[in-house]
Design a protein around this motif. Structure first.
Motif, PDB file in Angstrom:
ATOM      1  N   ASP A  76       8.865   6.139   9.285  1.00  0.00           N
ATOM      2  CA  ASP A  76       8.086   5.910   8.070  1.00  0.00           C
ATOM      3  C   ASP A  76       7.034   4.838   8.338  1.00  0.00           C
ATOM      4  OD1 ASP A  76       7.154   6.089   5.528  1.00  0.00           O
ATOM      5  OD2 ASP A  76       8.862   5.098   4.582  1.00  0.00           O
ATOM      6  N   THR A  77       5.876   5.001   7.730  1.00  0.00           N
ATOM      7  CA  THR A  77       4.771   4.062   7.889  1.00  0.00           C
ATOM      8  C   THR A  77       4.489   3.382   6.555  1.00  0.00           C
ATOM      9  OG1 THR A  77       3.772   5.432   9.619  1.00  0.00           O
ATOM     10  CG2 THR A  77       2.357   3.792   8.567  1.00  0.00           C
TER      11      THR A  77
ATOM     12  N   THR B  62       0.286  -2.759   9.276  1.00  0.00           N
ATOM     13  CA  THR B  62       1.157  -1.602   9.110  1.00  0.00           C
ATOM     14  C   THR B  62       2.500  -1.849   9.790  1.00  0.00           C
ATOM     15  OG1 THR B  62      -0.751  -0.103   9.079  1.00  0.00           O
ATOM     16  CG2 THR B  62       1.396   0.867   9.539  1.00  0.00           C
ATOM     17  N   LEU B  63       3.546  -1.381   9.142  1.00  0.00           N
ATOM     18  CA  LEU B  63       4.886  -1.430   9.720  1.00  0.00           C
ATOM     19  C   LEU B  63       5.420  -0.009   9.854  1.00  0.00           C
ATOM     20  CD1 LEU B  63       7.561  -2.806  10.562  1.00  0.00           C
ATOM     21  CD2 LEU B  63       8.147  -2.915   8.131  1.00  0.00           C
ATOM     22  N   ILE B  64       5.871   0.331  11.054  1.00  0.00           N
ATOM     23  CA  ILE B  64       6.526   1.620  11.284  1.00  0.00           C
ATOM     24  C   ILE B  64       8.008   1.346  11.477  1.00  0.00           C
ATOM     25  CG2 ILE B  64       6.714   3.621  12.804  1.00  0.00           C
ATOM     26  CD1 ILE B  64       3.786   3.276  13.493  1.00  0.00           C
ATOM     27  N   VAL B  65       8.834   1.971  10.649  1.00  0.00           N
ATOM     28  CA  VAL B  65      10.266   1.717  10.677  1.00  0.00           C
ATOM     29  C   VAL B  65      11.035   3.028  10.784  1.00  0.00           C
ATOM     30  CG1 VAL B  65      10.395   1.691   8.153  1.00  0.00           C
ATOM     31  CG2 VAL B  65      12.180   0.565   9.479  1.00  0.00           C
ATOM     32  N   SER B  66      12.179   2.995  11.478  1.00  0.00           N
ATOM     33  CA  SER B  66      12.986   4.207  11.632  1.00  0.00           C
ATOM     34  C   SER B  66      14.379   3.843  12.120  1.00  0.00           C
ATOM     35  CB  SER B  66      12.335   5.169  12.626  1.00  0.00           C
ATOM     36  OG  SER B  66      12.478   4.683  13.948  1.00  0.00           O
ATOM     37  N   ASN B  67      15.228   4.853  12.204  1.00  0.00           N
ATOM     38  CA  ASN B  67      16.530   4.717  12.850  1.00  0.00           C
ATOM     39  C   ASN B  67      16.490   5.329  14.247  1.00  0.00           C
ATOM     40  OD1 ASN B  67      17.358   3.731  10.382  1.00  0.00           O
ATOM     41  ND2 ASN B  67      18.338   5.625   9.741  1.00  0.00           N
ATOM     42  N   LEU B  68      15.302   5.722  14.668  1.00  0.00           N
ATOM     43  CA  LEU B  68      15.125   6.448  15.914  1.00  0.00           C
ATOM     44  C   LEU B  68      14.689   5.507  17.038  1.00  0.00           C
ATOM     45  CD1 LEU B  68      13.033   9.355  14.345  1.00  0.00           C
ATOM     46  CD2 LEU B  68      15.503   9.363  14.775  1.00  0.00           C
TER      47      LEU B  68
ATOM     48  N   LYS C 286      18.458   0.556   6.004  1.00  0.00           N
ATOM     49  CA  LYS C 286      18.756   1.689   6.874  1.00  0.00           C
ATOM     50  C   LYS C 286      19.109   2.914   6.031  1.00  0.00           C
ATOM     51  CE  LYS C 286      21.571   2.708  10.983  1.00  0.00           C
ATOM     52  NZ  LYS C 286      22.680   2.185  11.841  1.00  0.00           N
ATOM     53  N   THR C 287      18.097   3.619   5.586  1.00  0.00           N
ATOM     54  CA  THR C 287      18.292   4.793   4.742  1.00  0.00           C
ATOM     55  C   THR C 287      18.320   6.063   5.589  1.00  0.00           C
ATOM     56  OG1 THR C 287      15.902   4.771   4.363  1.00  0.00           O
ATOM     57  CG2 THR C 287      17.290   3.783   2.670  1.00  0.00           C
ATOM     58  N   ASP C 288      18.913   7.126   5.026  1.00  0.00           N
ATOM     59  CA  ASP C 288      19.114   8.366   5.779  1.00  0.00           C
ATOM     60  C   ASP C 288      17.802   8.992   6.246  1.00  0.00           C
ATOM     61  OD1 ASP C 288      21.817   8.106   5.469  1.00  0.00           O
ATOM     62  OD2 ASP C 288      21.945   9.432   3.727  1.00  0.00           O
ATOM     63  N   ASN C 289      16.758   8.874   5.449  1.00  0.00           N
ATOM     64  CA  ASN C 289      15.485   9.510   5.808  1.00  0.00           C
ATOM     65  C   ASN C 289      14.900   8.974   7.108  1.00  0.00           C
ATOM     66  OD1 ASN C 289      14.916   7.034   4.148  1.00  0.00           O
ATOM     67  ND2 ASN C 289      12.811   7.545   4.700  1.00  0.00           N
ATOM     68  N   LEU C 290      15.256   7.737   7.461  1.00  0.00           N
ATOM     69  CA  LEU C 290      14.725   7.120   8.677  1.00  0.00           C
ATOM     70  C   LEU C 290      15.365   7.688   9.937  1.00  0.00           C
ATOM     71  CD1 LEU C 290      14.498   3.390   7.524  1.00  0.00           C
ATOM     72  CD2 LEU C 290      12.696   5.129   7.543  1.00  0.00           C
ATOM     73  N   SER C 291      16.445   8.469   9.771  1.00  0.00           N
ATOM     74  CA  SER C 291      17.058   9.141  10.919  1.00  0.00           C
ATOM     75  C   SER C 291      16.373  10.468  11.209  1.00  0.00           C
ATOM     76  CB  SER C 291      18.552   9.391  10.652  1.00  0.00           C
ATOM     77  OG  SER C 291      19.244   8.165  10.526  1.00  0.00           O
ATOM     78  N   GLU C 292      15.576  10.922  10.263  1.00  0.00           N
ATOM     79  CA  GLU C 292      14.873  12.200  10.407  1.00  0.00           C
ATOM     80  C   GLU C 292      13.444  12.014  10.896  1.00  0.00           C
ATOM     81  OE1 GLU C 292      15.144  14.028   6.624  1.00  0.00           O
ATOM     82  OE2 GLU C 292      17.342  14.088   6.598  1.00  0.00           O
ATOM     83  N   ALA C 293      12.802  10.955  10.446  1.00  0.00           N
ATOM     84  CA  ALA C 293      11.404  10.721  10.830  1.00  0.00           C
ATOM     85  C   ALA C 293      11.047   9.254  10.618  1.00  0.00           C
ATOM     86  CB  ALA C 293      10.464  11.602  10.016  1.00  0.00           C
TER      87      ALA C 293
ATOM     88  N   LEU D 288       0.812  -1.213   0.000  1.00  0.00           N
ATOM     89  CA  LEU D 288       0.000   0.000   0.000  1.00  0.00           C
ATOM     90  C   LEU D 288       0.848   1.267   0.000  1.00  0.00           C
ATOM     91  CD1 LEU D 288      -2.786  -1.053   2.535  1.00  0.00           C
ATOM     92  CD2 LEU D 288      -2.805  -1.220   0.045  1.00  0.00           C
ATOM     93  N   GLY D 289       2.168   1.084  -0.012  1.00  0.00           N
ATOM     94  CA  GLY D 289       3.067   2.229  -0.100  1.00  0.00           C
ATOM     95  C   GLY D 289       3.479   2.775   1.254  1.00  0.00           C
ATOM     96  N   SER D 290       4.476   3.664   1.215  1.00  0.00           N
ATOM     97  CA  SER D 290       4.979   4.291   2.433  1.00  0.00           C
ATOM     98  C   SER D 290       4.764   5.791   2.359  1.00  0.00           C
ATOM     99  CB  SER D 290       6.476   3.997   2.613  1.00  0.00           C
ATOM    100  OG  SER D 290       7.230   4.628   1.593  1.00  0.00           O
ATOM    101  N   ARG D 291       4.886   6.436   3.503  1.00  0.00           N
ATOM    102  CA  ARG D 291       4.689   7.887   3.558  1.00  0.00           C
ATOM    103  C   ARG D 291       5.939   8.650   3.164  1.00  0.00           C
ATOM    104  NH1 ARG D 291       1.272   8.714   9.235  1.00  0.00           N
ATOM    105  NH2 ARG D 291      -0.571   7.503   8.618  1.00  0.00           N
ATOM    106  N   ASN D 292       7.064   7.964   3.130  1.00  0.00           N
ATOM    107  CA  ASN D 292       8.336   8.619   2.823  1.00  0.00           C
ATOM    108  C   ASN D 292       8.969   7.947   1.615  1.00  0.00           C
ATOM    109  OD1 ASN D 292      10.968   9.678   2.801  1.00  0.00           O
ATOM    110  ND2 ASN D 292      10.909  10.018   5.006  1.00  0.00           N
ATOM    111  N   PRO D 293       9.062   8.643   0.486  1.00  0.00           N
ATOM    112  CA  PRO D 293       9.605   8.024  -0.729  1.00  0.00           C
ATOM    113  C   PRO D 293      11.082   7.669  -0.632  1.00  0.00           C
ATOM    114  CG  PRO D 293       9.293  10.388  -1.019  1.00  0.00           C
ATOM    115  CD  PRO D 293       8.647  10.032   0.271  1.00  0.00           C
ATOM    116  N   GLY D 294      11.767   8.130   0.404  1.00  0.00           N
ATOM    117  CA  GLY D 294      13.176   7.828   0.555  1.00  0.00           C
ATOM    118  C   GLY D 294      13.455   6.449   1.124  1.00  0.00           C
ATOM    119  N   SER D 295      12.428   5.753   1.595  1.00  0.00           N
ATOM    120  CA  SER D 295      12.616   4.436   2.204  1.00  0.00           C
ATOM    121  C   SER D 295      12.801   3.358   1.137  1.00  0.00           C
ATOM    122  CB  SER D 295      11.416   4.084   3.079  1.00  0.00           C
ATOM    123  OG  SER D 295      11.285   4.994   4.137  1.00  0.00           O
ATOM    124  N   ARG D 296      13.552   2.324   1.513  1.00  0.00           N
ATOM    125  CA  ARG D 296      13.752   1.171   0.634  1.00  0.00           C
ATOM    126  C   ARG D 296      13.341  -0.094   1.384  1.00  0.00           C
ATOM    127  NH1 ARG D 296      19.410   0.276  -0.450  1.00  0.00           N
ATOM    128  NH2 ARG D 296      18.635  -1.458  -1.719  1.00  0.00           N
TER     129      ARG D 296
END
Length: 226
Positions: free
Chosen positions: A117-118, A140-146, A108-115, A78-86
């Motif tokens: 992603d769902t 739903t999966l929520i992923v981040s570096n945070l 582990k992409t750079d965008n996940l250190s900022e916010a 169904l897609g993610s909210r952040n196009p920078g995720s892989r």
């Protein structure tokens, strides 16, 4: 005459039941997520720094006959909210099993250190599987570096470590190295848990760890504590 009538009715009843059983047994198997509209959270923060990819598994249940072969489950991205995720997905029910999983390989992409992603997923019907109840088809999966609240920090955890905060999670990783002692003990009872909580509270006390410098007390890992 009556006996003949009873025997005839009995045979008709057995035949009808047999047909129902055969139809049920031959019905197409169906699949659904193990939990309805559930959300899984994963953070690379909980992994060693050198880990740059990770496979998150979301459980899938099945009803029907087992198979001697692995069977693919069709899951719509169904897609993610952040196009920078892989990420990459695959799902299956293994041979001889009635449960399987959706496997989401996240990077582990750079965008996940900022916010955070769902990412959303939906189980779909296929030539192999029908689908289960509508409420169990999306996840739903929520992923981040945070820092992120782990799945084990539920209502039961409030008795052992209190309310969740990113600061508490940071202390757990700093003092214990990981959160495995809590993740592997859902009852939050035993010597390992007691020792872990003692270490956390001693660290906070000895180092005067507070949420804010103006707070009167240090952070406490205890029942319903903040």
């Amino acid at each position: 005459m009556k006996n003949t009538l009873y025997i005839t009715l009995f045979l008709m009843l057995i035949t009808a039941c047999s047909k129902d059983e055969i139809e049920t047994w031959q019905a197409d198997p169906c699949v659904w997520f193990a939990k309805a509209n559930d959300t899984t959270t994963f953070s690379f923060f909980s992994q060693p720094e050198e880990i740059t990819e990770y496979v998150v598994e979301i459980p899938i249940s099945m009803a029907g006959t087992v198979s001697e072969k692995d069977r693919e489950v069709v899951v719509k991205d169904l897609g993610s909210r952040n196009p920078g995720s892989r990420y990459e997905i695959s799902a299956s029910i293994p041979a001889g099993e009635v449960t399987g999983s959706l496997r989401v390989k996240v990077y582990k992409t750079d965008n996940l250190s900022e916010a955070r992603d769902t990412i959303g997923f939906e189980i779909c019907a296929s030539e192999i599987f029908e689908v289960g109840l509508p409420a169990y088809l999306q996840n739903t999966l929520i992923v981040s570096n945070l820092l992120a609240k782990p799945a084990w920090w539920n209502s039961s955890a409030l008795y052992a470590v209190g309310y969740y905060s990113d600061k508490k999670m940071e202390i757990i990783y700093k003092v214990l190295g990981s959160d495995e002692v809590f993740a592997n003990n859902p009852s939050f009872y035993g010597n390992d848990i007691s020792v872990a909580i003692y270490k956390l509270n001693q660290y906070c006390k000895q180092n005067n760890i507070k949420y804010n410098p103006d707070d009167e007390s240090v952070i406490v890992f205890a029942r319903y504590s903040n």
